[in-house]
Design a protein around this motif. Structure first.
Motif, PDB file in Angstrom:
ATOM      1  N   UNK A  70       0.819   1.857   5.809  1.00 43.94           N
ATOM      2  CA  UNK A  70       0.457   1.795   4.387  1.00 43.94           C
ATOM      3  C   UNK A  70      -0.922   1.194   4.257  1.00 43.94           C
ATOM      4  N   UNK A  71      -1.751   1.767   3.379  1.00 38.61           N
ATOM      5  CA  UNK A  71      -3.129   1.308   3.183  1.00 38.61           C
ATOM      6  C   UNK A  71      -3.257   0.634   1.839  1.00 38.61           C
ATOM      7  N   UNK A 128      15.990  10.040   2.813  1.00 40.76           N
ATOM      8  CA  UNK A 128      15.135   9.857   1.645  1.00 40.76           C
ATOM      9  C   UNK A 128      14.677   8.410   1.594  1.00 40.76           C
ATOM     10  N   UNK A 129      13.419   8.194   1.196  1.00 44.08           N
ATOM     11  CA  UNK A 129      12.884   6.849   1.020  1.00 44.08           C
ATOM     12  C   UNK A 129      11.939   6.859  -0.166  1.00 44.08           C
ATOM     13  N   UNK A 130      11.765   5.703  -0.769  1.00 43.96           N
ATOM     14  CA  UNK A 130      10.846   5.560  -1.897  1.00 43.96           C
ATOM     15  C   UNK A 130       9.871   4.441  -1.594  1.00 43.96           C
ATOM     16  N   UNK A 131       8.583   4.739  -1.732  1.00 42.69           N
ATOM     17  CA  UNK A 131       7.528   3.744  -1.561  1.00 42.69           C
ATOM     18  C   UNK A 131       6.600   3.862  -2.757  1.00 42.69           C
ATOM     19  N   UNK A 132       6.449   2.765  -3.509  1.00 42.02           N
ATOM     20  CA  UNK A 132       5.601   2.805  -4.685  1.00 42.02           C
ATOM     21  C   UNK A 132       6.107   3.830  -5.677  1.00 42.02           C
ATOM     22  N   UNK A 133       5.235   4.737  -6.082  1.00 44.24           N
ATOM     23  CA  UNK A 133       5.593   5.742  -7.068  1.00 44.24           C
ATOM     24  C   UNK A 133       5.936   7.084  -6.476  1.00 44.24           C
ATOM     25  N   UNK A 134       6.336   7.126  -5.202  1.00 42.97           N
ATOM     26  CA  UNK A 134       6.603   8.406  -4.544  1.00 42.97           C
ATOM     27  C   UNK A 134       7.916   8.353  -3.773  1.00 42.97           C
ATOM     28  N   UNK A 135       8.685   9.422  -3.885  1.00 38.81           N
ATOM     29  CA  UNK A 135       9.876   9.613  -3.059  1.00 38.81           C
ATOM     30  C   UNK A 135       9.518  10.546  -1.907  1.00 38.81           C
ATOM     31  N   UNK A 136      10.049  10.249  -0.734  1.00 36.73           N
ATOM     32  CA  UNK A 136       9.806  11.043   0.470  1.00 36.73           C
ATOM     33  C   UNK A 136      11.148  11.575   0.961  1.00 36.73           C
ATOM     34  N   UNK A 173       6.741  -3.776   6.560  1.00 37.30           N
ATOM     35  CA  UNK A 173       5.289  -3.866   6.362  1.00 37.30           C
ATOM     36  C   UNK A 173       4.734  -2.731   5.516  1.00 37.30           C
ATOM     37  N   UNK A 174       5.624  -1.924   4.914  1.00 37.44           N
ATOM     38  CA  UNK A 174       5.193  -0.835   4.046  1.00 37.44           C
ATOM     39  C   UNK A 174       4.952   0.482   4.731  1.00 37.44           C
ATOM     40  N   UNK A 175       4.951   0.508   6.066  1.00 35.92           N
ATOM     41  CA  UNK A 175       4.740   1.759   6.790  1.00 35.92           C
ATOM     42  C   UNK A 175       5.938   2.686   6.600  1.00 35.92           C
ATOM     43  N   UNK A 211       0.802  -1.210   0.000  1.00 35.08           N
ATOM     44  CA  UNK A 211       0.000   0.000   0.000  1.00 35.08           C
ATOM     45  C   UNK A 211       0.837   1.262   0.000  1.00 35.08           C
ATOM     46  N   UNK A 212       0.141   2.404  -0.067  1.00 38.82           N
ATOM     47  CA  UNK A 212       0.786   3.713   0.008  1.00 38.82           C
ATOM     48  C   UNK A 212       0.709   4.231   1.444  1.00 38.82           C
TER      49      UNK A 212
END
Length: 377
Positions: free
Chosen positions: A376-377, A299-307, A348-350, A54-55
């Motif tokens: 992440x949902x 910096x981290x990347x989850x799915x299609x987004x960088x944070x 776990x995606x969080x 999830x995002x």
């Protein structure tokens, strides 16, 4: 009361360093002047379920730890527990989501905390289940270096040393890439000429084997240097296609996010932000911000987004990934939690985010420093 007093002393000491830096033409590195206090956002204390695919839900903050002393490095064990490095104490803490307070599990010897130096990045061995190894980037009395140790005790082993140290620009982020190699972001330690010197490990991104040797396939055989021309790299991340990105502190004008490719030269100190590439010799960044809006660290990347966690900017930047480019950044949490240092994606995606308000440059709020989790949902 003693803790508050110690933090106050540290803040005034840091302000004195900044004054000296201003007098000598040195900028404030990952900081800037302390900002005005802002009320903390209420957060939950439990660890809600999270879906690995999830995002991250940035509207569902949960506080998983508080009262930490300048948390810097953050890495996850295979079982989902987190390891947290405290910059100034040299302690490594272990935290179970929803499992109570963080508990000390190791203290790295030889840490010489001062200015921006101390116990910085952490990385967990890809073979942790077999070797129980954790890697740490730290500042000593003589240099910055990378060591590794086992959580069940013992003396750390030096993996790589000789990285220049100073009160500012120590770099410090380490991470294992998709290729199983160890990457390290280093700073120029205020000696700008080092960034363009291929013989120096400072002002670089290094690529090493897990034992600390120059990795096979590096741009120059026998050299640990993967890319050069950096000022102070503190964020490393890869997307699902294996592309590498890094954050970099600017001096007076522009902070950066760069797409990192082997052998590329990113221009410092000859170019800050986007500028003349000298016929392709230098590589321009994909994203820039005015320094007051960022001072980007983790910096981290989850799915299609960088944070991207911002220190002086006191916000979390979200950046859409768009093929070989990055989309328009958007700011979240402006001033809500103060200075943000590190951001990582848990198994776990969080999304986990650490604050950095006790580092001598922020305004300490009740509960600081803290770690926030966004499921992440």
């Amino acid at each position: 009361m003693a803790l508050v007093t110690a933090r106050a002393r540290r803040r005034w000491a840091f302000l004195a360093l900044l004054t000296v830096g201003a007098a000598t033409g040195c900028d404030s590195g990952d900081g800037g002047e302390p900002s005005a206090p802002a009320p903390s956002r209420p957060v939950a204390t439990s660890a809600a379920a999270s879906a690995p695919t999830g995002e991250p839900d940035l509207g569902a903050a949960q506080e998983v730890a508080q009262g930490l002393d300048v948390p810097w490095g953050l890495a996850f064990l295979p079982d989902g527990d987190a390891l947290v490095a405290e910059r100034d104490t040299g302690r490594v803490l272990r935290l179970t989501p929803g499992g109570g307070t963080a508990r000390p599990v190791y203290e790295v010897p030889g840490v010489a905390a001062g200015g921006e130096g101390g116990l910085l990045g952490l990385a967990v061995s890809p073979g942790f289940a077999q070797d129980n190894l954790v890697y740490a980037y730290l500042t000593t009395e003589r240099d910055n270096r990378i060591v590794r140790f086992r959580l069940d005790g013992g003396t750390p082993e030096v993996v790589f040393d000789g990285i220049a140290k100073a009160g500012f620009h120590n770099g410090g982020r380490i991470a294992f890439g998709p290729d199983g190699m160890l990457y390290a972001g280093t700073g120029d330690a205020g000696q700008t000429q080092l960034s363009q010197d291929p013989e120096s490990p400072s002002g670089k991104i290094l690529r090493l084997t897990p034992d600390g040797a120059p990795a096979p396939g590096n741009p120059t055989a026998g050299s640990p240097v993967y890319s050069l021309g950096h000022r102070n790299v503190q964020g490393l991340a890869w997307d699902s296609s294996g592309r590498m990105f890094a954050t970099e502190f600017g001096q007076n004008e522009l902070d950066e996010v760069n797409r990192i490719e082997p052998g590329r030269n990113y221009g410092w100190p000859r170019v800050e932000g986007e500028g003349d590439t000298d016929g392709g010799r230098y590589t321009n960044p994909l994203v820039t911000w005015p320094t007051r809006e960022a001072s980007p660290s983790g910096m981290a990347i989850a799915g299609g987004t960088a944070y991207v966690a911002a220190l002086r900017g006191e916000r979390l930047w979200t950046i859409p990934l768009d093929g070989d480019r990055l989309g328009e950044p958007a700011a979240r949490f402006e001033g809500d939690y103060g200075r943000l240092r590190t951001v990582q994606v848990a198994p776990d995606g969080a999304l986990w985010v650490t604050t950095s308000n006790t580092d001598g440059r922020g305004d300490v709020r009740d509960g600081d420093d803290r770690i926030l989790r966004f499921p992440a949902r």
